[in-house]
Each structure stands twice: as structure tokens, then as C-alpha cells.
Design a protein around this motif. Sequence first.
Motif, mmCIF file in Angstrom:
data_model
loop_
_atom_site.group_PDB
_atom_site.id
_atom_site.type_symbol
_atom_site.label_atom_id
_atom_site.label_comp_id
_atom_site.label_asym_id
_atom_site.label_seq_id
_atom_site.Cartn_x
_atom_site.Cartn_y
_atom_site.Cartn_z
ATOM 1 N N GLU A 29 0.818 -1.214 0.000
ATOM 2 C CA GLU A 29 0.000 0.000 0.000
ATOM 3 C C GLU A 29 0.860 1.277 0.000
ATOM 4 O O GLU A 29 0.362 2.368 -0.301
ATOM 5 C CB GLU A 29 -0.955 0.012 1.204
ATOM 6 C CG GLU A 29 -0.283 0.025 2.559
ATOM 7 C CD GLU A 29 0.037 -1.379 3.071
ATOM 8 O OE1 GLU A 29 0.254 -1.522 4.297
ATOM 9 O OE2 GLU A 29 0.067 -2.326 2.266
ATOM 10 N N TYR A 30 2.163 1.142 0.321
ATOM 11 C CA TYR A 30 3.043 2.324 0.363
ATOM 12 C C TYR A 30 3.713 2.608 -0.985
ATOM 13 O O TYR A 30 4.367 3.641 -1.146
ATOM 14 C CB TYR A 30 4.112 2.154 1.446
ATOM 15 C CG TYR A 30 3.565 2.297 2.849
ATOM 16 C CD1 TYR A 30 3.671 3.502 3.546
ATOM 17 C CD2 TYR A 30 2.931 1.229 3.471
ATOM 18 C CE1 TYR A 30 3.156 3.639 4.829
ATOM 19 C CE2 TYR A 30 2.406 1.357 4.752
ATOM 20 C CZ TYR A 30 2.523 2.560 5.426
ATOM 21 O OH TYR A 30 2.007 2.691 6.688
ATOM 22 N N LEU A 31 3.628 1.696 -1.933
ATOM 23 C CA LEU A 31 4.151 1.887 -3.298
ATOM 24 C C LEU A 31 5.663 2.130 -3.330
ATOM 25 O O LEU A 31 6.162 2.922 -4.136
ATOM 26 C CB LEU A 31 3.425 3.053 -3.987
ATOM 27 C CG LEU A 31 1.896 2.961 -4.045
ATOM 28 C CD1 LEU A 31 1.316 4.231 -4.661
ATOM 29 C CD2 LEU A 31 1.458 1.718 -4.822
ATOM 30 N N PHE A 32 6.415 1.430 -2.468
ATOM 31 C CA PHE A 32 7.857 1.647 -2.413
ATOM 32 C C PHE A 32 8.559 1.309 -3.727
ATOM 33 O O PHE A 32 9.590 1.906 -4.050
ATOM 34 C CB PHE A 32 8.476 0.832 -1.275
ATOM 35 C CG PHE A 32 8.186 1.371 0.092
ATOM 36 C CD1 PHE A 32 8.516 2.666 0.424
ATOM 37 C CD2 PHE A 32 7.578 0.570 1.049
ATOM 38 C CE1 PHE A 32 8.259 3.179 1.686
ATOM 39 C CE2 PHE A 32 7.304 1.057 2.324
ATOM 40 C CZ PHE A 32 7.644 2.366 2.639
ATOM 41 N N ALA A 33 8.034 0.376 -4.487
ATOM 42 C CA ALA A 33 8.663 0.017 -5.765
ATOM 43 C C ALA A 33 8.622 1.185 -6.743
ATOM 44 O O ALA A 33 9.491 1.294 -7.617
ATOM 45 C CB ALA A 33 7.982 -1.202 -6.375
#
Length: 213
Positions: free
Chosen positions: A174-178
Motif C-alpha cells: 500500500e506504500y508503493l515503495f517500488a
Amino acid sequence: MIMGKREDAWREKLQIMTSYERPHWERGELVAGIDEAGRGPLAGPVVAACVIMPPNDLILGIDDSKKVSEKRREELYDIILKKAVDCSVSIVDNHVIDEINILNAARRAFENALCGLKTHPQHVYTDAMDIRTDIPCTPLIKGDARLYTIASASIVAKVTRDRIMREYDGQYPEYLFAKHKGYGTKAHYDAIRTYGILDIHRKTFLRKLLQND
């Protein structure tokens, strides 16, 4: 593969980017370059790489990692590791960053990466970082865009850190680190406000948000 006029342009660029290294190479000396990735993000570690590249068999396309696409960085990373005389990576996590601040954490990563080499260089160039070492060392502003060896280190550091952040993306999708690699994008701030601060976040970088909680 780089062909034709583009190849000629890259060869000319390599001549410029190896201008610091060549005098050392001509004396038979090994040169190490050090750079880091991840000084500015809100989450994850700072990563430094130290590489010694051979004077011959130069890699076309080496440049400051920020100027190279993610796909090409991954390709160059494999080539650098294959051709390097030596390579060492140091990872300093967010807890240490919060404890000693990002500048000191980055300096620690630089120094640890240099200490991790198995081969002793005769000179070290860093991307604008003063470090403690007995080896003659020259910090250069924008070194990752000016020196072949530092640019190679910048690619290794960037790819290493990006892979770490993609692993975090698998744990916290959910944090979209990629996508943003931990940098302070709107999407990242929105995720923090919605889901909270994680253990991998740098608390000292989020003081305003913490004060508002």
C-alpha cells in the motif's frame, strides 16, 4: 548494445570521465570510487558502493546513475560486478540514520564500503564526501557525473538500494515503495497519513507529521 554514432559519443564521454583515473592507471595504480544512494528518502537505508574498475575494457554507457534508466542500470550493474577488480557495498539502516543523522550515516557507509574491499587501491575518489582513511583520497563535487569509477559506484549503490525498496514493496504494497523508492512523493505522504509510519521510516525526516499526531 550501443552502436554507430552513439557508440562514438560514448567513447568520447569515457575519455572525459576517465581523465582523473588515467594518470593513476598509467603508473600502475588502482583507483577506487565511492558513491551512495538514498540520502534523501523518508524510508529505507542509505547504501554506499566502492568499486575498483580495470583500466582496460571500459564499459560503454556508464554515467551518473540518475541519468540512466532503471532497466539500463540493472544491465550495467551486472556488467560492473562482472568486470570490477573489486566491489564492496555498505548498507546503513534508517535507525542509524535517525541516531547519528544522514550525513554521518552516509559517511559511515562510505567508510565501511571502502573497508570492505579485498584489494587495496592506491587512490580513492568520492562523490563530495570527506572520509577517514589512510589512503590518499579526493572528494569531488558531482563526482558521479565526472568520474567513470564513481559513476560505476553510483550505479551499484542505486541498484542495490532499489532492490531493497522493492522487497519492502512486497511487504507493504500500500506504500508503493517500488514506485517511489521511499522518496517524499505525494503518494508516499498520502500512504503515511492513511496507514501510519513504519519501522523502516526515518523518524527524524518525519518530525512534522509526528508532531501533528
